[in-house]
Design a protein around this motif. Structure first.
Motif, short mmCIF file in Angstrom:
data_model
loop_
_atom_site.label_atom_id
_atom_site.label_comp_id
_atom_site.label_asym_id
_atom_site.label_seq_id
_atom_site.Cartn_x
_atom_site.Cartn_y
_atom_site.Cartn_z
N GLY A 134 32.21 -0.44 -126.80
CA GLY A 134 33.24 -0.71 -125.80
C GLY A 134 34.00 -2.00 -126.04
O GLY A 134 34.84 -2.38 -125.22
N LEU B 221 36.23 -3.73 -129.08
CA LEU B 221 36.79 -3.59 -130.42
C LEU B 221 37.77 -4.72 -130.70
O LEU B 221 38.15 -5.46 -129.80
N GLY C 203 39.19 -1.69 -116.37
CA GLY C 203 40.53 -2.24 -116.27
C GLY C 203 40.57 -3.36 -115.26
O GLY C 203 39.60 -3.59 -114.52
P1 AMP Z 1 41.65 -7.71 -119.95
O1 AMP Z 1 43.06 -8.00 -120.32
O2 AMP Z 1 40.66 -8.48 -120.76
O3 AMP Z 1 41.39 -7.76 -118.47
O4 AMP Z 1 41.42 -6.20 -120.38
C1 AMP Z 1 41.82 -5.09 -119.62
C2 AMP Z 1 41.03 -3.91 -120.09
O5 AMP Z 1 41.24 -3.69 -121.48
C3 AMP Z 1 39.52 -4.12 -119.98
O6 AMP Z 1 39.06 -3.83 -118.69
C4 AMP Z 1 39.01 -3.13 -121.00
O7 AMP Z 1 39.00 -1.82 -120.50
C5 AMP Z 1 40.05 -3.22 -122.09
N1 AMP Z 1 39.62 -4.17 -123.14
C6 AMP Z 1 39.78 -5.50 -123.16
N2 AMP Z 1 39.27 -6.03 -124.29
C7 AMP Z 1 38.77 -5.01 -125.00
C8 AMP Z 1 38.13 -4.90 -126.27
N3 AMP Z 1 37.91 -5.95 -127.04
N4 AMP Z 1 37.74 -3.68 -126.69
C9 AMP Z 1 37.96 -2.58 -125.93
N5 AMP Z 1 38.58 -2.62 -124.73
C10 AMP Z 1 38.99 -3.82 -124.26
#
Ligand code: AMP
Length: 444
Positions: A129, A131, A293
């Motif tokens: 989960g 990447l 999200g």
């Molecule tokens: P964020 O901007 O960090 O709040 O990310 C929003 C959403 O993007 C998260 O809730 C995850 O579902 C997805 N996400 C963020 N970083 C990653 C990652 N490195 N790998 C996979 N999904 C990610």
């Protein structure tokens, strides 16, 4: 021996059997965005590094540790301002706001409702989960009239509707309010007072966060920090009366929409730009990386990046994590089928068959054939593998009669049809199937 290449660590190929699943997710997301009046925007995959430093904050974990830089200095004609550095985008909001300002979108519409779907890049330690190249579905509502609790509730409703339509259940929505920038400063001050005596027990990262962005300590996943945080007396005392009222109205709107949520005073989101409402959607099936999200309101970012002083609210969902949390019967790879397979049993029929193959495709009937005629049995095997609905057989007998044999694979029924009529016969069959199944396109 020649060494083989593999996909870079933390990236994944999306193979043909999985593509229909991705197309379905993108199609459903697009159709929900349409219902809410959002229009698609596509921005570059890389931007000036400074854009993210100024929007997400120099002290955010993403900017400090996860940016994947491009060595733009090696490109000869890069303008001076870009020499500071280009970087792959780690998220969508900053790019959308940059584009909103650069293209004067504020002059075109009162409220700009924009959505994006695409890859993001972060140099994180890969795990389930998590990447280095992942994909987000996100949206931003930006404009002078956009500081409205109903818009906050609407964007939460929109993100949950996408998840619902993808069959996701049992996810949890957490919300909180950070209030205005002044409220946020007060929150940081109150937290500093409580954490100061415990400072030496914080993990290495949180020692830095304590200095640079203390609210980020509340996001720490480290077990010992988590238990320290649990022992804190977090309250919403930092909220001004106005901010408190605003949050109350967001909650009332969510209650009216029967969207269940939990208030989490610990939820702060680690990026500098958030103000007022913040939210996160998590799923227990995801393990340690449990966020599907997140999003929230950011009323100062457009102004801070040199644009008009307008408010905004947005969110992003991660597609890879959506797939991990989807019910098992819905996230399986599927092989698509083709409509027809053309079997050629005689070398003399090849030229004729090749023209028919193209004519069928021009009429939007999918068709494949083997360019090297083999036995009927082996070509039938291929047709089965491709899940062809119809097989068209062109052998010596058919060729002399100027006909073609048409076999419906499901029923096994076979008939001979004039070569000049085959296209219209297949088109009619297709029309009948489409009208009774109400087919929707895979990609919109
Ligand atoms: P964020 O901007 O960090 O709040 O990310 C929003 C959403 O993007 C998260 O809730 C995850 O579902 C997805 N996400 C963020 N970083 C990653 C990652 N490195 N790998 C996979 N999904 C990610």
């Amino acid at each position: 021996m020649v060494s083989k290449f593999s996909a870079p660590r933390g990236t994944a190929d999306i193979l043909p059997l999985t593509i229909p699943l991705w197309q379905n997710i993108e199609y459903k997301a697009r159709s929900v965005f349409h219902l809410y009046g959002y229009k698609e925007i596509r921005t570059p995959y890389f931007e000036e590094l400074d854009l993210f430093c100024r929007s997400m904050g120099e002290s955010s974990d993403v900017v400090r540790k996860q940016m994947l830089h491009l060595t733009s200095q090696q490109v000869e004609d890069v303008p001076q301002e870009e020499k500071k550095g280009l970087t792959l985008r780690p998220e969508g909001t900053a790019s959308v706001i940059r584009s909103y300002i650069e293209n004067n979108l504020d002059k075109q519409e009162g409220l700009s409702k924009l959505f994006y779907i695409g890859p993001m890049f972060r140099g994180e330690r890969p795990q389930k989960g998590r990447l280095r190249q992942f994909h987000q579905i996100g949206a931003e509502a930006i404009g002078p009239e956009s500081c409205d609790p109903l818009l906050d509730a609407e964007i939460i409703a929109l993100s949950t509707q996408i998840l619902n339509e993808l069959g996701l259940k049992s996810y949890q929505l957490k919300i909180n309010s950070l209030g205005t920038s002044e409220d946020k400063q007060m929150f940081s001050r109150l937290l500093r007072e409580q954490l100061n005596p415990l400072r030496s027990s914080l993990c290495q990262d949180c020692q830095v966060r304590f200095e640079l962005n203390i609210l980020r300590v509340l996001d720490c996943k480290n077990k010992s920090c988590q238990s320290l945080i649990k022992g804190l007396n977090l309250t919403d005392a930092y909220l001004s009366e106005e901010s408190r009222q605003y949050f109350l109205e967001v909650r009332k709107a969510l209650d009216n929409l029967k969207i269940s949520y939990e208030i989490s005073l610990q939820l702060v989101r680690g990026l500098d730009y958030y103000t007022h409402t913040v939210f996160e959607i998590s799923h227990s099936q995801l393990g340690s990386q449990d966020a599907l999200g997140a999003g929230g309101r950011y009323n100062n970012l457009v102004g801070d990046l040199g644009g008009p002083s307008v408010d905004a609210v947005g969110f992003a969902l991660g597609i890879e994590r959506i797939i991990l949390a989807m019910p098992e019967d819905q996230n399986k790879p599927v092989s698509g089928s083709i409509e027809s397979f053309l079997i050629v049993l005689d070398d003399k029929a090849i030229e004729r068959a090749f023209c028919l193959l193209q004519d069928l495709r021009k009429e939007r009937i999918s068709c494949e054939m083997s360019f090297k005629p083999s036995s009927l049995k082996s070509q039938m095997r291929l047709a089965n593998k491709l899940q062809a609905q119809y097989v068209l057989i062109l052998g010596e007998e058919e060729l002399t009669q100027n006909k073609i044999s048409l076999k419906e694979m499901k029923t096994g029924q076979q008939e001979k049809i004039g070569l000049s009529e085959i296209i219209s016969v297949l088109k009619n069959k297709k029309k009948r199937i489409d009208s009774c199944c109400g087919h929707t396109p895979a990609v919109n």
